[in-house]
Write a protein that holds these residues in place. Structure first.
Motif, PDB file in Angstrom:
ATOM      1  N   GLU A   1     -13.483 -29.846  -1.052  1.00 29.19           N
ATOM      2  CA  GLU A   1     -13.180 -30.496  -2.322  1.00 29.19           C
ATOM      3  C   GLU A   1     -12.719 -31.920  -2.076  1.00 29.19           C
ATOM      4  OE1 GLU A   1     -10.347 -29.769  -6.265  1.00 29.19           O
ATOM      5  OE2 GLU A   1      -9.673 -29.054  -4.299  1.00 29.19           O
TER       6      GLU A   1
ATOM      7  N   VAL B   1     -10.557 -34.834  -3.365  1.00 27.90           N
ATOM      8  CA  VAL B   1      -9.445 -35.109  -4.264  1.00 27.90           C
ATOM      9  C   VAL B   1      -9.299 -36.624  -4.353  1.00 27.90           C
ATOM     10  CG1 VAL B   1      -6.973 -34.830  -4.657  1.00 27.90           C
ATOM     11  CG2 VAL B   1      -8.303 -32.945  -3.679  1.00 27.90           C
TER      12      VAL B   1
ATOM     13  N   ARG C   1      -9.915 -29.664   1.743  1.00 27.54           N
ATOM     14  CA  ARG C   1      -9.757 -30.811   0.846  1.00 27.54           C
ATOM     15  C   ARG C   1      -9.862 -32.102   1.629  1.00 27.54           C
ATOM     16  NH1 ARG C   1      -5.145 -27.892  -1.070  1.00 27.54           N
ATOM     17  NH2 ARG C   1      -5.544 -26.915  -3.094  1.00 27.54           N
TER      18      ARG C   1
ATOM     19  N   TYR D   1      -6.329 -32.381 -10.736  1.00 27.03           N
ATOM     20  CA  TYR D   1      -6.531 -31.324  -9.748  1.00 27.03           C
ATOM     21  C   TYR D   1      -5.535 -30.171  -9.883  1.00 27.03           C
ATOM     22  CZ  TYR D   1      -9.748 -34.713  -7.868  1.00 27.03           C
ATOM     23  OH  TYR D   1     -10.784 -35.597  -7.735  1.00 27.03           O
TER      24      TYR D   1
END
Length: 525
Positions: free
Chosen positions: A40, A42, A19, A441
């Protein structure tokens, strides 16, 4: 030819990163465009939210988390959160975008004077001399953040990402760094001798005592000594089971109260913290005459500033375990501390104690409580005791804006562990944007907001000096309406029945919950 971006992605993967917490701008687009599926992004809607979520993930995993900030505005907005991350011992790698290096000398629009912007709060500020140095500096930042437990900043000009990586050059950063922080036998022997010769020792835990191994070692030492255990004032995390019969409570944040609490003990052993963190100034020494202080910490700054006869620097769990095995087991019964029960509310309007008592009766032992409600902090400590490592977090700096994003980051890092944030309504407004990220999320945090429409702590401080508050209340602010505006589920609670109903419905499924819920609870000032 691989690019600098390719090489940095390899560094991220090698450090277990999946992340990136970000509020990006133009200087970060070259890194984030066509982001690989295993990374990912965020998004946080404010930089304090970005750093707060990254702080939560770092505290939850014990590994450095990565935050991306956008030049001067991004780093500037995040400074308070970075200071909190440093004091909360959260390892972060913070990549800050800079304008194109090819015209930095002209100070173009969005160029930042970044190196000193966060002051002394980063544990390192790394700035590449050439583009090819970026991957090595990012790798170095992971090591520094992990060892020094704080934010390590890397400043990256936007054109560096597309430059060729220099794979042929020696990388000035180890692939693996293994800190050797084992206990020194001579230091352990000296500490053990001091403890063995004490008539009535007592333990005090700090932030650095939190963790499975440190909890076990501290419990073993307390059991061998048959002594009580306190939690240090303003410790950001718990280091001992606060439902244990040996737990004495939370030390006062004033010297006179500290001396009184520790009176009768000739040796205070501070585990994983400094001696001592206080708040408002109070005259006199920290401890009374005839009482010595021993500090066991892995933080050189804590050790150096402690008012102690002896400070031992080394890994907390290993040092405490070695000391425990070196002191004789004392005869007699183990410590049993009688703590007065918090005052029960007698009915009528819903009080803060009612809310916390109802929550405490229902929370499972493995729950994580994130506290940022200054006017009810003592009630939180008394009614929501930490029972497992990592079960309590609070902002060590005292600055507001910590709980909402940090709780979300903790929930993402520990998806099978219930997370509850207890927040004042005033505190929640500092980073209320975090509710959008939590719902977007899937961070299923239960946010318990104590809504009194005022800065209650400030009102009390004003009253203490005989003055009316110079600031207004804000009863018209609706936290539940703001939460819904960010797409987050929210309920307004005004009665005990409403509270009991929602807690009975929500708390049993907290470990599986993937949508955050805000309880906007009306309480008096």
């Amino acid at each position: 030819m691989p690019t600098v971006r390719d090489a940095v992605v390899r560094v991220l993967r090698g450090n277990g990163v999946d992340r990136l917490f970000a509020n990006p701008g133009s200087t970060e687009v070259a890194l984030l465009a066509h982001l690989p599926d295993d990374l990912e992004l965020v998004l946080g809607l404010h930089e304090a939210v970005v750093v707060g979520m990254a702080t939560g993930e770092a505290l939850g995993t014990g590994r450095p988390a990565v935050a991306l900030l956008h030049t001067t505005a991004g780093l500037g907005n995040a400074v308070g959160a970075l200071a909190t991350a440093r004091e909360n011992r959260a390892p972060l790698v913070v990549v800050v975008g800079q304008q194109d290096r090819r015209h930095l000398a002209c100070e173009p629009f969005l160029a930042g004077r970044l190196r000193g912007l966060a002051g002394d709060y980063p544990v390192a500020v790394l700035e590449p001399v050439r583009a090819a140095d970026v991957p090595a500096l990012v790798a170095r930042a992971f090591h520094v953040a992990a060892v020094r437990r704080g934010p390590a900043v890397v400043i990256v000009p936007m054109d560096d990402w597309a430059a060729d990586a220099d794979d042929a050059a020696a990388t000035p950063a180890p692939v693996v760094l293994r800190p050797a922080l084992g206990p020194d036998p001579a230091a352990v022997a000296e500490a053990a001798a001091a403890i063995a010769s004490a008539r009535s020792p007592v333990l005090v835990t700090g932030t650095g005592a939190d963790g499975e191994a440190a909890w076990a070692a501290t419990s073993d030492l307390a059991e061998r000594l048959g002594c009580p255990v306190w939690m240090g004032a303003h410790a950001a995390r718990a280091g001992f089971d606060q439902t244990s019969a040996a737990f004495a409570g939370h030390l006062p944040a004033a010297r006179s109260g500290l001396r009184e609490a520790l009176s009768g003990h000739d040796l205070v052993v501070v585990v994983g913290g400094p001696a001592f963190t206080q708040y408002l100034y109070d005259d006199g020494p920290f401890v009374g005459e005839g009482t010595d202080v021993l500090v066991l910490t892995d933080d050189v700054d804590e050790a150096a500033r402690s008012a102690a006869a002896l400070a031992v620097l080394g890994d907390v769990a290993a040092t405490v375990s070695a000391v425990a095995s070196s002191v004789p087991r004392r005869s007699g019964s183990p410590a049993v501390v009688a703590r007065p029960a918090p005052d029960a509310h007698g009915g009528g309007a819903l009080e803060q104690s009612d809310v916390l008592a109802a929550l405490g009766r229902r929370l499972p032992a493995d729950a994580v409580v994130v506290e940022e409600s200054p006017s009810t902090r003592r009630l939180v400590l008394d009614l929501l005791p930490a029972r497992r490592p990592g079960g309590f977090h609070t902002p060590a700096m005292g600055g507001l804006g910590f709980a909402l994003p940090t709780a979300a980051g903790l929930r993402l890092a520990q998806p099978d562990r219930p997370v509850v944030a207890v927040v004042g309504d005033g505190a929640s407004l500092y980073t209320v944007q975090a509710l959008w990220s939590a719902q977007r999320y899937g961070a299923g945090v239960l946010y318990v907001v104590m809504s009194n429409g005022a800065y209650a702590v400030m009102d009390r401080l004003a009253a203490a000096v005989g003055s009316p508050p110079a600031w207004p209340a804000f009863p018209e602010v609706s936290i539940s309406a703001l939460a819904r505006g960010f797409g987050c589920d929210a309920e307004r609670i005004a009665t005990q029945t409403e509270l009991d109903d929602v807690l009975d419905r929500v708390v049993p499924g907290l470990a599986e919950r993937r949508r955050p819920l805000v309880l906007d609870i009306a309480v008096p000032t």
